[in-house]
Design a protein around this motif. Sequence first.
Motif, short mmCIF file in Angstrom:
data_model
loop_
_atom_site.label_atom_id
_atom_site.label_comp_id
_atom_site.label_asym_id
_atom_site.label_seq_id
_atom_site.Cartn_x
_atom_site.Cartn_y
_atom_site.Cartn_z
N ALA A 399 0.82 -1.22 0.00
CA ALA A 399 0.00 0.00 0.00
C ALA A 399 0.85 1.27 0.00
O ALA A 399 0.50 2.26 -0.65
N ASP A 400 1.96 1.25 0.71
CA ASP A 400 2.81 2.44 0.79
C ASP A 400 3.53 2.71 -0.53
O ASP A 400 3.94 3.85 -0.79
N GLU A 401 3.68 1.68 -1.35
CA GLU A 401 4.43 1.82 -2.60
C GLU A 401 3.52 1.97 -3.83
O GLU A 401 3.98 2.44 -4.87
N TRP A 402 2.28 1.55 -3.71
CA TRP A 402 1.45 1.40 -4.91
C TRP A 402 1.26 2.71 -5.67
O TRP A 402 1.17 2.70 -6.90
N HIS A 403 1.22 3.82 -4.95
CA HIS A 403 0.99 5.10 -5.64
C HIS A 403 2.12 5.44 -6.60
O HIS A 403 1.93 6.23 -7.53
N ARG A 404 3.30 4.83 -6.42
CA ARG A 404 4.43 5.11 -7.30
C ARG A 404 4.18 4.58 -8.71
O ARG A 404 4.85 5.00 -9.66
N LEU A 405 3.24 3.65 -8.84
CA LEU A 405 2.97 3.07 -10.15
C LEU A 405 2.23 4.05 -11.07
O LEU A 405 2.30 3.91 -12.30
N ASP A 406 1.55 5.03 -10.48
CA ASP A 406 0.77 5.94 -11.32
C ASP A 406 1.65 6.70 -12.30
O ASP A 406 1.32 6.84 -13.48
N GLU A 407 2.79 7.19 -11.82
CA GLU A 407 3.69 7.93 -12.70
C GLU A 407 4.30 7.01 -13.76
O GLU A 407 4.47 7.41 -14.92
N LEU A 408 4.62 5.78 -13.35
CA LEU A 408 5.15 4.82 -14.31
C LEU A 408 4.14 4.53 -15.41
O LEU A 408 4.48 4.38 -16.58
N GLU A 409 2.87 4.48 -15.04
CA GLU A 409 1.82 4.26 -16.03
C GLU A 409 1.64 5.47 -16.93
O GLU A 409 1.47 5.35 -18.15
N GLU A 410 1.68 6.65 -16.33
CA GLU A 410 1.55 7.87 -17.13
C GLU A 410 2.65 7.97 -18.18
O GLU A 410 2.43 8.49 -19.28
N ASP A 411 3.83 7.43 -17.85
CA ASP A 411 4.96 7.48 -18.79
C ASP A 411 4.97 6.29 -19.75
O ASP A 411 5.93 6.13 -20.53
N GLY A 412 3.94 5.44 -19.68
CA GLY A 412 3.82 4.36 -20.64
C GLY A 412 4.68 3.15 -20.36
O GLY A 412 4.91 2.33 -21.25
N LEU A 413 5.15 3.00 -19.12
CA LEU A 413 6.03 1.88 -18.79
C LEU A 413 5.25 0.65 -18.36
O LEU A 413 5.71 -0.48 -18.54
N ILE A 414 4.07 0.86 -17.77
CA ILE A 414 3.24 -0.23 -17.32
C ILE A 414 1.78 0.09 -17.65
O ILE A 414 1.43 1.23 -17.95
N ILE A 415 0.95 -0.95 -17.55
CA ILE A 415 -0.50 -0.78 -17.64
C ILE A 415 -1.10 -1.47 -16.42
O ILE A 415 -0.84 -2.67 -16.18
N GLN A 416 -1.82 -0.73 -15.62
CA GLN A 416 -2.47 -1.30 -14.44
C GLN A 416 -3.88 -1.75 -14.79
O GLN A 416 -4.71 -0.94 -15.22
N LEU A 417 -4.14 -3.04 -14.60
CA LEU A 417 -5.47 -3.60 -14.80
C LEU A 417 -6.01 -4.11 -13.46
O LEU A 417 -5.30 -4.10 -12.45
N GLU A 418 -7.24 -4.57 -13.46
CA GLU A 418 -7.88 -4.98 -12.22
C GLU A 418 -7.15 -6.13 -11.55
O GLU A 418 -6.99 -6.17 -10.34
N GLU A 419 -6.65 -7.07 -12.37
CA GLU A 419 -6.05 -8.29 -11.81
C GLU A 419 -4.59 -8.50 -12.20
O GLU A 419 -4.03 -9.54 -11.91
#
Length: 455
Positions: A399-419
């Motif tokens: 939980a403490d780290e998950w918010h860091r993924l948003d910027e990675l997604e904005e930059d096109g490095l990952i795609i966050q899906l439900e599962e």
Amino acid sequence: MQTERDLIQKYNVPGPRYTSYPTAVQFQEIDNSETVIYRLKKRNGEPRNISLYFHVPFCFSLCWYCGCTKIITKNTDRGDVYIDYLAKEMDLIKEQLHSESEVIQLHMGGGTPTFLKPDQLRRLGTEIRKRFRYHKEIEFSVEIDPRTCSKEHVSALAEIGVNRASLGVQDTNEDVQKAIHRIQPFEQTEQVTRWLREAWINSINFDLIYGLPKQTLDTFQQTLRDVQTLDPDRYAVYSYAHLPNLMPSQRLLNEEDFPTPDEKLSMLMMAIDTLEGEGYRYIGMDHFSKEGDELTKALEEGTLQRNFQGYSTHANTDMYALGMSGISMVDSIYYQNTKDLDAYYTELDNGNLPVIKQMILSEDDRVRRDWISRLMCKPRVSFSDFNKKWNVDVKSYFADEWHRLDELEEDGLIIQLEEEIQITERGRLFLRNIAMAFDAYLSQGKQTNRYSKTV
């Protein structure tokens, strides 16, 4: 969306290579190997597939860029003594293993394994075979310096069962070779490659380095053209890491000769475009392999893993590293042999494993290791598989780290899906940065100055 060049400038920060988690920086010095022995015995109550690594530290000459643990000597007789002590260490390791365990991967690195004379290589192969059972599908690889490899060396390697070879090339330009103190005419690389294929050692990797002194975009492009004429199965294209405080030999390089950061970036982008255009898949973390190669298949099938040799095709294998400086990964313990040759010999003479450091993983270390490994090795990372294995909810656990993924997604490095999280093709260039988001030791702000830049 930002371009790859913009993103590299943004994300090119010091960070681990994640050949392990926790990284070797976290290892603690120990006085004896009792804890290691206890954990190895506990681990090996039943047969399992294992990986063996043998570190041969000797080199005939010093390559100024090199950060490996090595001993410079021209006395090949030292190889006989070293093999004597590898045999002693093998005996100690064999005692800890289940009698029916099988070696599915075997790798010789260095230093320079082809420092050893052909008969010494044959003897080393015999000593290993006497003590360990080989899996019928064993992957047996060796690192080769084309400057020290004769046709008889290749014959000896084939006789002991080698089926994969990695050739150190680095760069084919004469001016670059002079600048790094490694003169290697391309004809040597070409000749050794031909000998290997004649001996049916057909899986061949070339190591290249970009960012070396005297390199330009044009010269490195020519290097790629040269080596591509030999049609290797894989490439490892490494970014040169200039860390002279940690690697004293690098102080011999002329820093005025280094390409600028922008020139170095252009070399990377050109290498990716060139190799992908030639039909190679970018695995990530410097590695490229042909479509259909086992490394590419492992990425697609989710069986890829990382260890201290880089990417590997066999998941869930314990790795035992023998020889001075070797780092072993066995379930919840990592341990490292001494880097001092005399100390290595003395400990083995006393009947002890020559261990100087260890890291016993906590439950949190093990959870994070598995999660980081999945991010580094899988195109898709499923939450349900991970949750089931560790009896956690991944989003709650991190939980403490998950918010860091948003910027990675904005930059096109990952795609966050439900599962699941998907690693994009662009994201494979930044795997170290993605993994760093979940590194508990980095979040403590410790020792980032010991790491190379991530891209």
